[in-house]
Scaffold this motif. Structure first.
Motif, short mmCIF file in Angstrom:
data_model
loop_
_atom_site.label_atom_id
_atom_site.label_comp_id
_atom_site.label_asym_id
_atom_site.label_seq_id
_atom_site.Cartn_x
_atom_site.Cartn_y
_atom_site.Cartn_z
N TRP A 1 0.83 -1.21 0.00
CA TRP A 1 0.00 0.00 0.00
C TRP A 1 0.87 1.26 0.00
CZ3 TRP A 1 -4.09 2.49 -1.14
CH2 TRP A 1 -4.41 3.68 -0.49
N LEU A 2 1.95 1.23 0.79
CA LEU A 2 2.85 2.39 0.86
C LEU A 2 3.47 2.70 -0.50
CD1 LEU A 2 4.65 1.84 4.30
CD2 LEU A 2 2.85 3.48 3.74
N VAL A 3 3.77 1.66 -1.26
CA VAL A 3 4.33 1.86 -2.61
C VAL A 3 3.24 2.39 -3.54
CG1 VAL A 3 5.44 0.73 -4.59
CG2 VAL A 3 6.15 0.14 -2.28
N PHE A 4 2.05 1.81 -3.40
CA PHE A 4 0.93 2.27 -4.23
C PHE A 4 0.61 3.74 -3.99
CE2 PHE A 4 -0.58 -2.09 -5.38
CZ PHE A 4 -0.82 -1.82 -6.71
N SER A 5 0.78 4.17 -2.74
CA SER A 5 0.44 5.57 -2.43
C SER A 5 1.67 6.48 -2.53
CB SER A 5 -0.21 5.65 -1.05
OG SER A 5 0.57 4.97 -0.12
N ASN A 6 2.70 5.96 -3.18
CA ASN A 6 3.94 6.73 -3.45
C ASN A 6 4.65 7.24 -2.20
OD1 ASN A 6 3.57 6.45 -6.30
ND2 ASN A 6 2.01 8.06 -6.18
N VAL A 7 4.44 6.60 -1.09
CA VAL A 7 5.14 6.99 0.15
C VAL A 7 6.50 6.29 0.19
CG1 VAL A 7 5.05 6.90 2.68
CG2 VAL A 7 2.96 7.34 1.37
N GLN A 8 6.53 5.09 -0.32
CA GLN A 8 7.77 4.30 -0.31
C GLN A 8 8.13 3.90 -1.73
OE1 GLN A 8 7.80 0.58 1.97
NE2 GLN A 8 8.07 1.81 3.81
N ASP A 9 9.45 3.71 -1.95
CA ASP A 9 9.88 3.23 -3.26
C ASP A 9 9.81 1.71 -3.31
OD1 ASP A 9 10.40 5.72 -4.30
OD2 ASP A 9 12.44 5.78 -3.45
N LEU A 10 9.76 1.20 -4.54
CA LEU A 10 9.74 -0.25 -4.73
C LEU A 10 11.06 -0.85 -4.24
CD1 LEU A 10 8.67 -2.89 -6.15
CD2 LEU A 10 9.78 -2.06 -8.21
N LYS A 11 10.95 -1.91 -3.45
CA LYS A 11 12.15 -2.60 -2.98
C LYS A 11 12.24 -3.94 -3.71
CE LYS A 11 12.40 -0.60 1.64
NZ LYS A 11 11.05 -0.07 1.96
N GLN A 12 13.29 -4.08 -4.50
CA GLN A 12 13.44 -5.29 -5.31
C GLN A 12 14.15 -6.38 -4.50
OE1 GLN A 12 14.89 -4.41 -9.31
NE2 GLN A 12 14.02 -2.37 -9.11
N VAL A 13 13.52 -6.74 -3.41
CA VAL A 13 14.10 -7.78 -2.55
C VAL A 13 13.04 -8.82 -2.21
CG1 VAL A 13 15.89 -6.36 -1.45
CG2 VAL A 13 13.61 -6.45 -0.45
N VAL A 14 13.53 -10.03 -1.93
CA VAL A 14 12.64 -11.09 -1.43
C VAL A 14 13.06 -11.33 0.02
CG1 VAL A 14 12.24 -13.58 -1.56
CG2 VAL A 14 12.00 -12.18 -3.60
N THR A 15 12.11 -11.21 0.93
CA THR A 15 12.43 -11.38 2.35
C THR A 15 12.17 -12.83 2.76
OG1 THR A 15 11.65 -9.12 2.62
CG2 THR A 15 12.07 -10.36 4.63
N LEU A 16 13.26 -13.51 3.11
CA LEU A 16 13.12 -14.92 3.50
C LEU A 16 13.01 -15.05 5.01
CD1 LEU A 16 15.66 -16.67 1.10
CD2 LEU A 16 13.19 -16.45 0.84
N LEU A 17 12.13 -15.91 5.45
CA LEU A 17 11.87 -16.18 6.86
C LEU A 17 11.60 -14.88 7.61
CD1 LEU A 17 14.67 -18.89 7.28
CD2 LEU A 17 12.23 -19.32 7.04
N TRP A 18 10.96 -13.96 6.95
CA TRP A 18 10.52 -12.67 7.48
C TRP A 18 11.68 -11.80 7.98
CZ3 TRP A 18 8.38 -17.37 9.27
CH2 TRP A 18 7.18 -17.71 8.65
N THR A 19 12.90 -12.20 7.66
CA THR A 19 14.07 -11.53 8.22
C THR A 19 15.12 -11.16 7.17
OG1 THR A 19 13.75 -13.02 10.10
CG2 THR A 19 15.75 -11.70 10.13
N PHE A 20 15.49 -12.14 6.37
CA PHE A 20 16.65 -11.97 5.49
C PHE A 20 16.23 -11.38 4.13
CE2 PHE A 20 17.27 -15.70 8.24
CZ PHE A 20 18.27 -15.19 9.04
#
Lengths: 193, 70
Positions: free
Chosen positions: A104-123
């Motif tokens: 939602w933050l990216v959709f509302s232009n508050v945050q930039d797109l992060k091209q990462v995959v978060t594994l185990l909610w941490t890495f």
């Protein structure tokens, strides 16, 4: 035992995971694994998805059973307790909504797109090679990265418990399985009342 | 001499702990198991031959093979 067409759905699950390495937007297809079990449980009051169509379960069955990657030991008691199963479902929900919030933050232009995959909610693993731009809003891609993170994380967890315990140990604490069972229980109670 | 009658073995599911995943019914050679309303596995005692395949497969290990009361 006679094989049915749905016994080969593990191919789709495997393809899904592979596609995420090439184009992250394919991650959207994973929503099918969320909506189909829910629709079946709400409409029919069964766990037809787990029982027949779950490609991920079939994949674990194949790797742990046929390929012998599982120790085939009993799962610890606490892992099959309602506390853990419901607790994991709640935790999964919270993390899922956090992912939706980031989208939602990216959709509302508050945050930039992060091209990462978060594994185990941490890495946070860089995943830019699988992003080739989108004609739509970057938020669409953000959801794909987030959803693929959920799918890959649960596959990793399922793989570990497959190795340590029985092939389909993931089924014991799978949040979708727990949720659809709860829906079926509620439906049954409603019918009995 | 008194003839000793051996009781038949059957599969018993701990209903409260069953996650209704359906792994058991996939391996049952007699189609003796059904998932009852998406809640738990149920064994048809008439069909069950107590082979133990379901117990071996069950990821939650909630199926036991026991002698059935006549």
């Amino acid at each position: 035992m006679k094989k049915h067409w749905y016994d080969y759905l593990w191919i789709l699950s495997l393809t899904y995971l592979v596609l995420g390495f090439f184009n992250i937007l394919f991650a959207w297809l994973g929503l099918l694994c969320f909506f189909i079990p829910l629709i079946i449980s709400v409409a029919k009051g069964t766990k037809g998805y787990c029982n027949r169509y779950c490609g991920r379960g079939q994949l674990f069955s194949l790797l742990g059973g046929n390929f012998g990657l599982s120790r085939k030991k009993d799962i610890p008691k606490w892992m099959k307790s309602k506390w853990f199963r419901y607790g994991f479902l709640i935790f999964f929900f919270i993390m899922f909504f956090q992912m939706l919030w980031n989208t939602w933050l990216v959709f509302s232009n508050v945050q930039d797109l992060k091209q990462v995959v978060t594994l185990l909610w941490t890495f946070k693993v860089p995943w830019h090679w699988a992003y080739h731009g989108t004609l739509l809003h970057p938020g669409v891609a953000q959801f794909a990265f987030g959803f693929y993170s959920v799918m890959l994380t649960s596959t990793i967890l399922g793989f570990f418990t497959m190795v340590l315990f029985k092939p389909r140990s993931w089924c014991v604490y799978c949040p979708m399985g727990t949720m659809t069972q709860l829906i079926c229980k509620a439906k049954q109670k409603g019918q009995a009342a | 001499m008194e003839k000793k009658i051996r009781k038949k073995k059957k599969a018993f599911v701990s209903a409260d702990d069953c996650v209704a995943c359906g792994c058991c019914l996939k391996v049952c050679p007699r189609n003796a198991i059904e998932i009852w309303h998406g809640i738990m596995a149920r064994v048809d005692m008439e069909r069950c031959i107590g082979c133990g395949k379901c117990a071996k497969e069950c990821p939650a290990s909630v199926i036991v093979i026991q002698e059935a009361e006549a």
